[in-house]
Design an enzyme around this catalytic site. Structure first.
Site, PDB file in Angstrom:
ATOM      1  N   HIS A  43       0.840  -1.201   0.000  1.00 61.57           N
ATOM      2  CA  HIS A  43       0.000   0.000   0.000  1.00 61.57           C
ATOM      3  C   HIS A  43       0.881   1.258   0.000  1.00 61.57           C
ATOM      4  CE1 HIS A  43      -3.242   2.642   0.543  1.00 61.57           C
ATOM      5  NE2 HIS A  43      -3.682   2.316   1.736  1.00 61.57           N
ATOM      6  N   ASP A  70       3.770   6.848  -7.288  1.00 58.62           N
ATOM      7  CA  ASP A  70       4.996   6.529  -6.558  1.00 58.62           C
ATOM      8  C   ASP A  70       6.258   6.597  -7.411  1.00 58.62           C
ATOM      9  OD1 ASP A  70       3.914   6.075  -4.051  1.00 58.62           O
ATOM     10  OD2 ASP A  70       3.200   4.103  -4.666  1.00 58.62           O
ATOM     11  N   HIS A  91      -1.296   0.161 -12.145  1.00 59.50           N
ATOM     12  CA  HIS A  91      -2.216   0.483 -11.053  1.00 59.50           C
ATOM     13  C   HIS A  91      -3.470  -0.359 -11.225  1.00 59.50           C
ATOM     14  CE1 HIS A  91      -4.729   2.836  -8.317  1.00 59.50           C
ATOM     15  NE2 HIS A  91      -3.597   3.304  -7.830  1.00 59.50           N
TER      16      HIS A  91
HETATM   17  N1  ACO Z   1       5.955  -4.264 -14.362  1.00 55.25           N
HETATM   18  C1  ACO Z   1       5.857  -5.259 -15.290  1.00 55.25           C
HETATM   19  N2  ACO Z   1       4.699  -5.881 -15.577  1.00 55.25           N
HETATM   20  C2  ACO Z   1       3.598  -5.491 -14.914  1.00 55.25           C
HETATM   21  C3  ACO Z   1       3.634  -4.470 -13.934  1.00 55.25           C
HETATM   22  C4  ACO Z   1       4.856  -3.840 -13.677  1.00 55.25           C
HETATM   23  N3  ACO Z   1       4.948  -2.873 -12.776  1.00 55.25           N
HETATM   24  N4  ACO Z   1       2.398  -4.296 -13.440  1.00 55.25           N
HETATM   25  C5  ACO Z   1       1.613  -5.176 -14.063  1.00 55.25           C
HETATM   26  N5  ACO Z   1       2.329  -5.907 -14.969  1.00 55.25           N
HETATM   27  C6  ACO Z   1       1.830  -6.913 -15.915  1.00 55.25           C
HETATM   28  C7  ACO Z   1       1.561  -8.241 -15.219  1.00 55.25           C
HETATM   29  O1  ACO Z   1       2.650  -9.119 -15.303  1.00 55.25           O
HETATM   30  C8  ACO Z   1       0.371  -8.729 -15.994  1.00 55.25           C
HETATM   31  O2  ACO Z   1       0.825  -9.249 -17.223  1.00 55.25           O
HETATM   32  P1  ACO Z   1       0.150 -10.588 -17.853  1.00 55.25           P
HETATM   33  O3  ACO Z   1      -1.307 -10.262 -17.989  1.00 55.25           O
HETATM   34  O4  ACO Z   1       0.847 -10.807 -19.137  1.00 55.25           O
HETATM   35  O5  ACO Z   1       0.390 -11.658 -16.836  1.00 55.25           O
HETATM   36  C9  ACO Z   1      -0.437  -7.466 -16.319  1.00 55.25           C
HETATM   37  O6  ACO Z   1       0.543  -6.425 -16.351  1.00 55.25           O
HETATM   38  C10 ACO Z   1      -1.510  -7.142 -15.297  1.00 55.25           C
HETATM   39  O7  ACO Z   1      -0.933  -7.126 -14.012  1.00 55.25           O
HETATM   40  P2  ACO Z   1      -1.723  -7.399 -12.663  1.00 55.25           P
HETATM   41  O8  ACO Z   1      -0.740  -7.797 -11.600  1.00 55.25           O
HETATM   42  O9  ACO Z   1      -2.875  -8.337 -12.938  1.00 55.25           O
HETATM   43  O10 ACO Z   1      -2.340  -5.977 -12.355  1.00 55.25           O
HETATM   44  P3  ACO Z   1      -2.980  -5.524 -10.971  1.00 55.25           P
HETATM   45  O11 ACO Z   1      -4.011  -4.535 -11.308  1.00 55.25           O
HETATM   46  O12 ACO Z   1      -3.388  -6.694 -10.157  1.00 55.25           O
HETATM   47  O13 ACO Z   1      -1.748  -4.867 -10.219  1.00 55.25           O
HETATM   48  C11 ACO Z   1      -0.202  -3.302  -9.353  1.00 55.25           C
HETATM   49  C12 ACO Z   1      -1.555  -3.513 -10.036  1.00 55.25           C
HETATM   50  C13 ACO Z   1      -0.121  -4.127  -8.074  1.00 55.25           C
HETATM   51  C14 ACO Z   1      -0.073  -1.835  -8.982  1.00 55.25           C
HETATM   52  C15 ACO Z   1       0.903  -3.727 -10.356  1.00 55.25           C
HETATM   53  O14 ACO Z   1       0.819  -2.958 -11.541  1.00 55.25           O
HETATM   54  C16 ACO Z   1       2.306  -3.618  -9.750  1.00 55.25           C
HETATM   55  O15 ACO Z   1       2.756  -4.557  -9.093  1.00 55.25           O
HETATM   56  N6  ACO Z   1       3.008  -2.460  -9.947  1.00 55.25           N
HETATM   57  C17 ACO Z   1       4.322  -2.269  -9.371  1.00 55.25           C
HETATM   58  C18 ACO Z   1       4.186  -1.857  -7.903  1.00 55.25           C
HETATM   59  C19 ACO Z   1       3.695  -0.433  -7.726  1.00 55.25           C
HETATM   60  O16 ACO Z   1       4.176   0.490  -8.359  1.00 55.25           O
HETATM   61  N7  ACO Z   1       2.696  -0.258  -6.819  1.00 55.25           N
HETATM   62  C20 ACO Z   1       2.157   1.061  -6.479  1.00 55.25           C
HETATM   63  C21 ACO Z   1       0.745   1.209  -6.908  1.00 55.25           C
HETATM   64  S1  ACO Z   1       0.175   2.860  -6.575  1.00 55.25           S
HETATM   65  C22 ACO Z   1      -0.185   2.934  -4.943  1.00 55.25           C
HETATM   66  O17 ACO Z   1      -0.527   1.975  -4.309  1.00 55.25           O
HETATM   67  C23 ACO Z   1      -0.115   4.223  -4.183  1.00 55.25           C
END
Ligand code: ACO
Length: 432
Positions: A267, A362, A306
């Site tokens: 988070h 972020d 996101h």
């Molecule tokens: N880098 C590379 N690939 C990614 C990333 C990333 N940062 N984020 C998502 N993907 C890819 C996944 O591998 C997936 O690919 P696939 O469908 O081929 O398997 C697809 O994009 C969808 O990803 P999910 O994990 O299903 O997306 P979700 O909505 O569940 O996750 C999240 C969102 C957790 C923010 C994710 O994008 C992530 O881990 N980002 C990096 C961490 C981050 O920056 N978090 C801060 C969020 S903002 C906040 O909380 C204030």
């Protein structure tokens, strides 16, 4: 067109008509769907509330597909450019921007509640020098409730207002003092002549100078960052404030719960992860290799993607401009070049474009905080200060919502049927 949903229960062949309001059905209506009189009725199963609205809220709107964030209808970009954090806090809590008189009174009240009880100050000395500041914040928020017995009267609007003001006023003091504690410096008392963020900088960084003068660019940058982080509708910490508050727990303890949720790396901790990633990449030449590793799923590109925003996180755009303003004062953060290169390559790469992965709030915020002299352990604390306004707005909306009751989800029980107790000397089965 009828705003209803017709459901056929194939177990019994019976049909049910359920009202659709605001694009939702009421989960309680499903309870009418039964196979027998004794049946409890149908429930919905939704781990992590991925498709469940838990409240009706008029505070914050996020439209992830269009990259929109609005507080009480006002676009975040306009607020970031023209408003101040205290004005935004008033807006979130009261529904409208304050008039000039209301604004003056609000700022005056917040300014005059920034001191914290000396007993609490003494308790800070009990923490080790390397105590994580966010752990300290969580406990101080809970500890504040012990000084304000009246805060338990959560149904009294005047009492609620009194403690909302106290919390918003004291957050920077608590936050700054966790920082001073970890650096072994004496606590600096609030200066009422300074602005909310100016005073925060004073309590953080003042040394021997008789009067601290915050740099106007840094003071404003922090204020804008506070505006951007003030609320984000039903996220994990807001939901915690509401759930704990629904037991009529006082606002200090409800916010301690919210802060505890924010402490979690999924988070409030992503900006720290971005900094670690940038340091690990080390040089702009290593960016293509790192991007390739992201595509090969060896690791994620932190600060990208996101759950809700699938177009662009509108806060990221504001923060990127802000970062350049801050670097003009603090000197250029050497990691920014790596960040810019990552962004340029990722935004033009099919893997990221197809998956709608854009920089989130972020991606740049950690770089700004680091340039301003904050250690990474302070990042979640910096998030918690402005988010307290959002938590309080969410908590207050929950308390005054006649439809809300103590939050109490159901479960699908998957454990044993009834079985008889086995005396210790006769047990053969072990849980491990
Ligand atoms: N880098 C590379 N690939 C990614 C990333 C990333 N940062 N984020 C998502 N993907 C890819 C996944 O591998 C997936 O690919 P696939 O469908 O081929 O398997 C697809 O994009 C969808 O990803 P999910 O994990 O299903 O997306 P979700 O909505 O569940 O996750 C999240 C969102 C957790 C923010 C994710 O994008 C992530 O881990 N980002 C990096 C961490 C981050 O920056 N978090 C801060 C969020 S903002 C906040 O909380 C204030």
């Amino acid at each position: 067109m009828s705003e209803t949903l017709t459901i056929t229960d194939n177990r019994t062949g019976k049909q049910y008509e359920v009202a659709i309001t605001d694009g939702t059905i009421r989960a309680a209506d499903l309870r009418e769907i039964k196979v027998s009189e004794e049946d409890f009725g149908l429930m919905s199963y939704d781990p992590a509330f991925k498709n469940t609205a838990s409240c009706r809220s008029a505070i914050t709107l996020i439209d992830g597909e269009r990259g929109i964030l609005r507080y009480r209808g006002y676009p975040i970009e306009q607020l970031a450019e023209q408003s101040s954090f205290l004005e935004v806090a008033y807006l979130l809590l009261n529904g409208e921007l304050p008039t000039a008189d209301e604004h003056a009174k609000w700022v005056d009240e917040i300014t005059h509640h920034t001191y914290i009880h000396e007993y609490l100050t003494k308790s800070m000395d009990g923490y080790r020098y390397d105590a994580h500041p966010m752990g300290m914040m969580v406990s101080f928020l809970g500890a504040l409730s012990t000084f304000y017995e009246s805060s338990k009267e959560v149904r009294n609007p005047a009492v609620r207002r009194e403690h909302i003001i106290k919390i918003i006023a004291k957050m920077p003091t608590l936050a700054a003092w966790t920082f001073r504690h970890s650096t072994g410096r004496p606590y600096i008392y609030p200066d009422n002549e300074l602005s909310y963020t100016g005073n925060f900088l004073n309590m953080l960084f003042r040394m021997a100078e008789p009067k601290y003068e915050p740099h106007p660019v840094l003071e404003r940058a922090l204020d804008v960052l506070f505006i951007l982080h003030a609320d984000h509708e039903q996220n994990c910490s807001a939901n915690s404030a509401r759930a704990v508050g629904s037991a009529e727990t006082d606002p200090y303890c409800s916010l301690a719960a919210a802060a505890a949720a924010l402490y979690g790396p999924l988070h409030g901790g992503a900006n720290e992860a971005v900094l670690r990633m940038l340091k690990q990449i080390g040089h702009i030449d290593n960016v293509p290799e790192f991007i390739q590793a992201c595509k090969d799923r060896k690791h994620r590109l932190m600060g990208f993607g996101h759950r809700v925003y699938k177009n662009y996180d509108p806060r990221a755009r504001v923060i990127k401009t802000l970062a350049h303003d801050v670097f003009k004062v603090t000197g250029r953060n050497p990691l920014i070049d790596i960040a810019l290169e990552l962004e340029t390559i990722a935004l033009n790469d099919e893997f990221f474009v197809e998956r709608k992965l854009y920089p989130n709030v972020d991606f740049y915020s950690g770089l700004i905080y680091q340039s301003m002299g904050f250690p990474t352990t302070m990042f979640p604390v910096l998030f918690a200060i402005p988010r307290a306004a959002g938590w309080l707005a969410q908590w207050q909306e929950m308390i005054t919502d006649k439809e809300q009751k103590i939050a109490r989800p159901r479960q699908i029980y998957i454990g044993h049927d009834e079985r008889d107790y086995v005396p210790l000397d006769q047990r053969t089965q072990s849980a491990s």
